[in-house]
Design an enzyme around this catalytic site. Structure first.
Site, PDB file in Angstrom:
ATOM      1  N   GLU A 101     -13.555  51.514  78.643  1.00 55.28           N
ATOM      2  CA  GLU A 101     -12.522  51.677  79.928  1.00 55.28           C
ATOM      3  C   GLU A 101     -12.728  50.374  80.843  1.00 55.28           C
ATOM      4  O   GLU A 101     -13.688  50.120  80.877  1.00 55.28           O
ATOM      5  CB  GLU A 101     -12.832  52.725  80.704  1.00 55.28           C
ATOM      6  CG  GLU A 101     -11.271  53.339  81.244  1.00 55.28           C
ATOM      7  CD  GLU A 101     -10.349  53.883  80.417  1.00 55.28           C
ATOM      8  OE1 GLU A 101      -9.335  52.856  79.886  1.00 55.28           O
ATOM      9  OE2 GLU A 101     -10.314  54.652  79.929  1.00 55.28           O
ATOM     10  N   HIS A 102     -11.697  49.713  80.920  1.00 52.64           N
ATOM     11  CA  HIS A 102     -11.769  48.577  81.628  1.00 52.64           C
ATOM     12  C   HIS A 102     -12.627  47.277  80.854  1.00 52.64           C
ATOM     13  O   HIS A 102     -13.052  46.623  81.509  1.00 52.64           O
ATOM     14  CB  HIS A 102     -12.321  48.650  83.146  1.00 52.64           C
ATOM     15  CG  HIS A 102     -11.426  49.079  84.212  1.00 52.64           C
ATOM     16  ND1 HIS A 102     -10.432  48.357  84.617  1.00 52.64           N
ATOM     17  CD2 HIS A 102     -11.232  50.559  84.607  1.00 52.64           C
ATOM     18  CE1 HIS A 102      -9.651  49.031  85.565  1.00 52.64           C
ATOM     19  NE2 HIS A 102     -10.217  50.410  85.558  1.00 52.64           N
ATOM     20  N   THR A 103     -12.490  47.470  79.629  1.00 53.46           N
ATOM     21  CA  THR A 103     -13.068  46.601  78.855  1.00 53.46           C
ATOM     22  C   THR A 103     -12.310  45.630  78.117  1.00 53.46           C
ATOM     23  O   THR A 103     -12.522  44.379  77.512  1.00 53.46           O
ATOM     24  CB  THR A 103     -14.110  47.231  77.596  1.00 53.46           C
ATOM     25  OG1 THR A 103     -13.391  48.161  76.905  1.00 53.46           O
ATOM     26  CG2 THR A 103     -15.337  47.698  78.224  1.00 53.46           C
ATOM     27  N   ASP A 104     -10.938  45.992  77.909  1.00 57.28           N
ATOM     28  CA  ASP A 104      -9.968  45.210  77.243  1.00 57.28           C
ATOM     29  C   ASP A 104      -9.867  43.906  77.822  1.00 57.28           C
ATOM     30  O   ASP A 104      -9.572  42.778  76.919  1.00 57.28           O
ATOM     31  CB  ASP A 104      -8.613  46.124  76.703  1.00 57.28           C
ATOM     32  CG  ASP A 104      -7.750  46.549  77.960  1.00 57.28           C
ATOM     33  OD1 ASP A 104      -8.479  46.359  79.192  1.00 57.28           O
ATOM     34  OD2 ASP A 104      -6.716  47.072  77.779  1.00 57.28           O
TER      35      ASP A 104
ATOM     36  N   GLY B 246       2.338  57.906  84.757  1.00 53.96           N
ATOM     37  CA  GLY B 246       1.284  57.800  85.764  1.00 53.96           C
ATOM     38  C   GLY B 246       0.111  58.605  85.791  1.00 53.96           C
ATOM     39  O   GLY B 246      -0.849  58.579  86.705  1.00 53.96           O
TER      40      GLY B 246
ATOM     41  N   SER C  88      -0.600  56.052  79.266  1.00 56.10           N
ATOM     42  CA  SER C  88       0.066  54.808  79.154  1.00 56.10           C
ATOM     43  C   SER C  88       1.562  55.141  78.977  1.00 56.10           C
ATOM     44  O   SER C  88       1.969  54.746  77.942  1.00 56.10           O
ATOM     45  CB  SER C  88      -0.546  53.885  78.005  1.00 56.10           C
ATOM     46  OG  SER C  88      -0.094  52.969  78.456  1.00 56.10           O
ATOM     47  N   SER C  89       2.122  55.784  79.729  1.00 55.37           N
ATOM     48  CA  SER C  89       3.893  56.147  79.516  1.00 55.37           C
ATOM     49  C   SER C  89       4.288  54.865  79.733  1.00 55.37           C
ATOM     50  O   SER C  89       5.481  54.482  79.146  1.00 55.37           O
ATOM     51  CB  SER C  89       4.388  57.017  80.626  1.00 55.37           C
ATOM     52  OG  SER C  89       4.059  56.285  81.919  1.00 55.37           O
ATOM     53  N   SER C  90       3.827  53.832  80.418  1.00 54.19           N
ATOM     54  CA  SER C  90       4.481  52.459  80.608  1.00 54.19           C
ATOM     55  C   SER C  90       4.366  51.913  79.202  1.00 54.19           C
ATOM     56  O   SER C  90       5.423  51.022  78.811  1.00 54.19           O
ATOM     57  CB  SER C  90       3.760  51.615  81.540  1.00 54.19           C
ATOM     58  OG  SER C  90       2.454  51.339  81.447  1.00 54.19           O
TER      59      SER C  90
ATOM     60  N   ASP D 156      -3.197  49.546  75.466  1.00 56.24           N
ATOM     61  CA  ASP D 156      -2.202  50.505  75.304  1.00 56.24           C
ATOM     62  C   ASP D 156      -1.265  50.416  74.178  1.00 56.24           C
ATOM     63  O   ASP D 156      -0.853  51.061  73.475  1.00 56.24           O
ATOM     64  CB  ASP D 156      -1.460  50.525  76.711  1.00 56.24           C
ATOM     65  CG  ASP D 156      -2.721  51.143  77.775  1.00 56.24           C
ATOM     66  OD1 ASP D 156      -3.647  51.253  77.430  1.00 56.24           O
ATOM     67  OD2 ASP D 156      -2.515  51.106  78.971  1.00 56.24           O
TER      68      ASP D 156
HETATM   69  P1  ADP Z   1       0.937  55.038  83.073  1.00 59.56           P
HETATM   70  O1  ADP Z   1       1.190  54.091  82.197  1.00 59.56           O
HETATM   71  O2  ADP Z   1      -0.698  55.306  83.435  1.00 59.56           O
HETATM   72  O3  ADP Z   1       1.750  56.329  82.777  1.00 59.56           O
HETATM   73  P2  ADP Z   1       2.141  53.096  84.926  1.00 59.56           P
HETATM   74  O4  ADP Z   1       2.201  53.143  86.446  1.00 59.56           O
HETATM   75  O5  ADP Z   1       1.509  52.095  84.129  1.00 59.56           O
HETATM   76  O6  ADP Z   1       1.374  54.675  84.705  1.00 59.56           O
HETATM   77  O7  ADP Z   1       3.757  53.468  84.345  1.00 59.56           O
HETATM   78  C1  ADP Z   1       4.506  54.238  84.950  1.00 59.56           C
HETATM   79  C2  ADP Z   1       5.889  53.420  84.941  1.00 59.56           C
HETATM   80  O8  ADP Z   1       6.474  53.320  83.791  1.00 59.56           O
HETATM   81  C3  ADP Z   1       6.830  54.378  85.623  1.00 59.56           C
HETATM   82  O9  ADP Z   1       6.895  54.440  87.163  1.00 59.56           O
HETATM   83  C4  ADP Z   1       8.100  54.182  85.284  1.00 59.56           C
HETATM   84  O10 ADP Z   1       8.420  52.818  85.817  1.00 59.56           O
HETATM   85  C5  ADP Z   1       7.758  53.644  83.730  1.00 59.56           C
HETATM   86  N1  ADP Z   1       8.150  54.871  82.636  1.00 59.56           N
HETATM   87  C6  ADP Z   1       7.263  55.264  82.132  1.00 59.56           C
HETATM   88  N2  ADP Z   1       7.899  56.311  81.338  1.00 59.56           N
HETATM   89  C7  ADP Z   1       9.171  56.493  81.293  1.00 59.56           C
HETATM   90  C8  ADP Z   1      10.282  57.054  81.197  1.00 59.56           C
HETATM   91  N3  ADP Z   1      10.457  57.966  80.295  1.00 59.56           N
HETATM   92  N4  ADP Z   1      11.544  56.681  81.677  1.00 59.56           N
HETATM   93  C9  ADP Z   1      11.662  55.429  82.583  1.00 59.56           C
HETATM   94  N5  ADP Z   1      10.566  54.738  82.920  1.00 59.56           N
HETATM   95  C10 ADP Z   1       9.412  55.144  82.558  1.00 59.56           C
HETATM   96 MG    MG Z   2       0.526  52.108  82.196  1.00 58.11          MG
END
Ligand code: ADP
Ligand code: MG
Length: 353
Positions: free
Chosen positions: A15-18, A99, A103-105, A149
């Protein structure tokens, strides 16, 4: 019609290595983001999670806010790489908690990239696409995230963890022992990476890296790191990264030998290093880690950038559900937990070193 699915990831250790060219050991998991739609003149995407939509020109130009900034950055960067200006009309649905450190982003940037590429008959190699997704996140929200990610979403392999050297970009696969399950528990505390200390930690580490004279932390000894010419904070950040790279190597050996005590100690060591040396944990994450050990996990640690998010725990497969349920109940804040299966990344079949 195009359907593009990008999995989220769980990082076992590293973690925090990439972003300093180090080692990570993530797994692509059965939570992800699906983009569904078809070619159109412009880009129009609806997010079921947010209930709104973004509208942009096919090359990403136009106005975007919120999550639309990621779409805009992806479309703009793909246009710069030569993607024909073909639009896309569709929607995206996600099973990734937002969030929470899964890594939803990256699931968003990778799935949208793939949908836009597919619609235009354009393609990039998985690692090129991973770099583009990383750059998109920086452009969209100013988060200087690492390669892990998006690379995991693209290169993950079912039944395996991805051992990725973020410096050389070489990777290999480490089999996950079938009797061990991956559990994630959400602390419910949300980091907002844009406003958190993530960038501050990176800057502090940079001061330590500068004292290494161009060598990367994965290649220096603890003694060399401890005696580098930098301030105390920078040295602590560096100590985390140097010891964490070593823990990744030892964790791979422990997975291969199915050495449960070693796995548990290394996860505990990673958490302590993130808590004390890198200072990215929270009291909620510390509590969840302790609860995981108390409820019979093999090991546990905070996962992701920190300042909130989730923990990852390993448990014997037959006990995983009860470990997850026990931790959630003892935590007492109505939070969620997942027992995750590993899945293939979206670019797995294209190239492997
Ligand atoms: P994590 O990657 O850990 O989940 P981040 O803060 O890096 O958290 O990313 C979250 C952001 O990614 C959300 O605030 C949004 O802008 C975007 N995001 C993630 N999933 C979706 C989704 N299903 N629809 C729209 N935006 C999304
Ligand atoms: Mg993210």
């Amino acid at each position: 019609m195009t359907t593009a699915f990008a999995p989220a990831r769980v990082n076992l250790i590293g973690e925090h290595t990439d972003y300093s060219g180090g080692l990570v050991l993530p797994v692509a998991v059965d939570l992800g983001t699906t983009v569904h739609g078809e070619r159109a003149e412009a880009i129009r995407l609806r997010s079921q999670s947010f209930g709104d939509e973004v509208e942009l020109a096919a090359d990403g130009s136009g106005d975007a806010a919120g999550w639309g900034r990621y779409v805009q950055a992806v479309a703009g960067l793909l246009a710069e790489r030569g993607r024909p200006a073909v639009g896309f009309d569709g929607s995206l649905a996600s099973t990734v908690p937002i969030g929470a450190g899964l890594s939803s982003s990256a699931a968003l940037t990778v799935s949208v990239s793939l949908a836009l590429c597919d619609a235009a008959g354009f393609s990039l190699a998985p690692l090129e696409l991973a770099h583009l997704a990383r750059e998109a996140e920086l452009r969209a929200v100013g988060v200087p995230c690492g390669l892990m990610d998006p690379a995991t979403s693209l290169l993950g392999r079912r039944g395996h963890a991805l051992l990725l050297d973020c410096g050389t970009e070489e990777y290999s696969y480490v089999p996950l022992p079938p009797g061990i399950a991956v559990v994630v528990v959400d602390s419910g505390v949300r980091h907002t990476l844009e406003h958190s200390g993530y960038a501050a930690r990176r800057a502090e580490l940079e001061r330590g890296l500068a004292a290494l004279g161009g060598r990367r932390p994965a290649d220096v000894t603890l003694v060399e790191a401890a005696t580098a010419d930098a301030d105390d904070v920078a040295l602590r950040r560096l100590r985390h990264v140097v010891t964490e790279n070593e823990r990744v190597r030892r964790f791979v050996d422990a997975l291969r030998a199915l050495d449960r005590p070693a796995l548990g100690e290394l996860l505990r060591g990673s958490h302590e290093s993130l808590r004390v040396d890198f200072e990215v944990s929270t009291p909620e994450l510390d509590l969840l880690v302790d609860l995981a050990y108390e409820h019979g996990a093999i090991g546990a640690r905070m996962m992701g950038g920190g300042f909130g998010g989730s923990i990852v725990a390993l448990a014997d497969a037959g006990r995983a559900e009860s470990v997850a349920a026990g931790v959630v109940e003892a935590y007492g804040r109505g939070t969620s937990a997942w027992v995750c299966d590993s899945v293939d990344g979206v670019g797995t079949n294209t190239r492997s070193l």
